[in-house]
Design an enzyme around this catalytic site. Structure first.
Site, PDB file in Angstrom:
ATOM      1  CG  HIS A 123      -1.470   1.380   1.539  1.00  0.00           C
ATOM      2  ND1 HIS A 123      -0.743   2.328   2.254  1.00  0.00           N
ATOM      3  CD2 HIS A 123      -2.648   1.978   1.224  1.00  0.00           C
ATOM      4  CE1 HIS A 123      -1.460   3.437   2.357  1.00  0.00           C
ATOM      5  NE2 HIS A 123      -2.616   3.250   1.753  1.00  0.00           N
ATOM      6  CG  HIS A 167      -5.585   2.794   4.328  1.00  0.00           C
ATOM      7  ND1 HIS A 167      -4.216   2.944   4.399  1.00  0.00           N
ATOM      8  CD2 HIS A 167      -5.887   1.720   5.110  1.00  0.00           C
ATOM      9  CE1 HIS A 167      -3.709   1.992   5.175  1.00  0.00           C
ATOM     10  NE2 HIS A 167      -4.702   1.247   5.624  1.00  0.00           N
TER      11      HIS A 167
END
Length: 360
Positions: free
Chosen positions: A257, A271
């Protein structure tokens, strides 16, 4: 290494839970400072005020200006001091909640966290992310204790945009696999020790809940409704994932990520949407069984989480840029080094491309 598990002192969840916030907060302090932005104040301000009036508590509701920055934290600390606030309440999204945690930490008073969305597992954690006034990352504030209380009003959360709930599922999706990797490697968790069996069990339950109830919850939330599935997913996104990640550890999924933030095309994503793809990369990296990868892919497709780079906004694959993503994922200190084997930029690059093809 000692085994350690950390968590909020109290977790409350239910439809219209905010109707009782005054009674829940009362044991922590008589004089409360609550912060919320204009939208959230319009949404729940009157409900919170009425609850405090009914419980005979004192409430000062102050506007949060939108950024968890040192300037905003200091401004609100001054208000808390002037008001002699005995407890701080944050109501809203992640930056509001982190600001409340920071105020309470510096004032050394209890904090109550009231998320109005279930998009990440951060509410239960002993961590605040501080930004500059220009919204650029500044620092992590490591707080020595978790929130005293987390209150989840499932009716309000079910009424939020469904994409936020789905993003929370994407964030929670990584919890079990990262916990499993960390347990195998013997890495230290964010709680400062080895994972307990309890934390690992919560991480596994988190994954099982997503598979069982994710799609049902999405359908109910699309209609602004609560249901047993919505309740279970809110708990999975927030509590199960929160305890699971903090007390069982992070690994490749969250590191990927962080690497994906190098791609401008991915900046519009939440996110959890990036973490979901990071989870696929994580599974490829550890050469997980295809049956497990297929189950994760099927889940992501059912709820609408991205399973390949094209779905994330990357129209053409630029190998140099993807190698930058892989290298950033392997930066010194990244959680990818909690994997139970050596990880290199080359191996992550290969896993990203493989995950992309599998997810097409």
């Amino acid at each position: 290494m000692d085994k350690i598990i950390i968590s909020p002192s109290k977790y409350v969840q239910g439809a219209n839970a905010l109707n009782s916030i005054g009674e829940y907060v009362k044991p922590l302090g008589q004089k409360a400072l609550a912060i919320a932005d204009d939208f959230v104040t319009g949404l729940v301000g009157e409900q919170v005020a009425q609850s405090f009036a009914a419980s005979e508590g004192e409430l000062l509701l102050e506007k949060f200006n939108g950024e968890c920055s040192r300037v905003e934290i200091d401004r609100l600390i001054a208000i808390a001091e002037q008001n002699e606030s005995e407890v701080i309440i944050g109501i809203g999204g992640g930056k509001t909640l982190d600001t409340a945690k920071a105020i309470a930490f510096y004032r050394n008073v209890p904090v109550v966290v009231v998320p109005t969305i279930a998009s990440t597992d951060a509410p239960t954690s002993a961590l605040a992310v501080i930004y500059t006034e220009d919204s650029e990352f500044s620092e992590y504030l490591m707080i020595p204790r978790n929130p005293n209380m987390v209150i989840m009003d499932s009716k309000i959360i079910a009424g939020a945009p469904v994409r936020l709930l789905i993003s929370g599922m994407g964030d929670a999706l990584s919890t079990y696999f990262e916990a499993r990797a960390n347990a195998r490697s013997g890495g230290q968790t964010m709680a400062g020790g080895a994972p307990t069996r309890a934390a690992q069990a919560l991480a596994k339950l988190c994954y099982e809940t997503l598979i069982e109830d994710g799609l049902k919850a999405k359908i109910a939330a699309e209609n602004g409704l609560t249901s047993p599935a919505v309740e279970n997913i809110i708990e999975a996104n927030t509590y199960l994932s929160g305890i699971g990640f903090e007390s069982s550890g992070l690994a490749a999924a969250h590191a990927v990520h962080n690497g994906l933030t190098k791609l401008e095309e991915c900046h519009h994503l939440f996110h959890g949407e990036k973490v979901a793809f990071g989870t696929l990369v994580h599974l490829v990296l550890e050469n997980a069984p295809m049956e497990e990868i297929q189950e994760v892919l099927a889940f992501c497709k059912s709820v609408g989480l991205p399973t390949n780079l094209h779905m994330m906004g990357v129209k053409e694959l630029n190998m140099d840029k993807l190698m930058e993503v892989a290298a950033a994922s392997c930066a010194e200190g990244e959680t990818i080094h909690n994997m139970p084997f050596e990880v290199t930029a080359d191996s992550v690059f290969s896993a990203i491309l493989t995950a992309h093809e599998l997810g097409k």
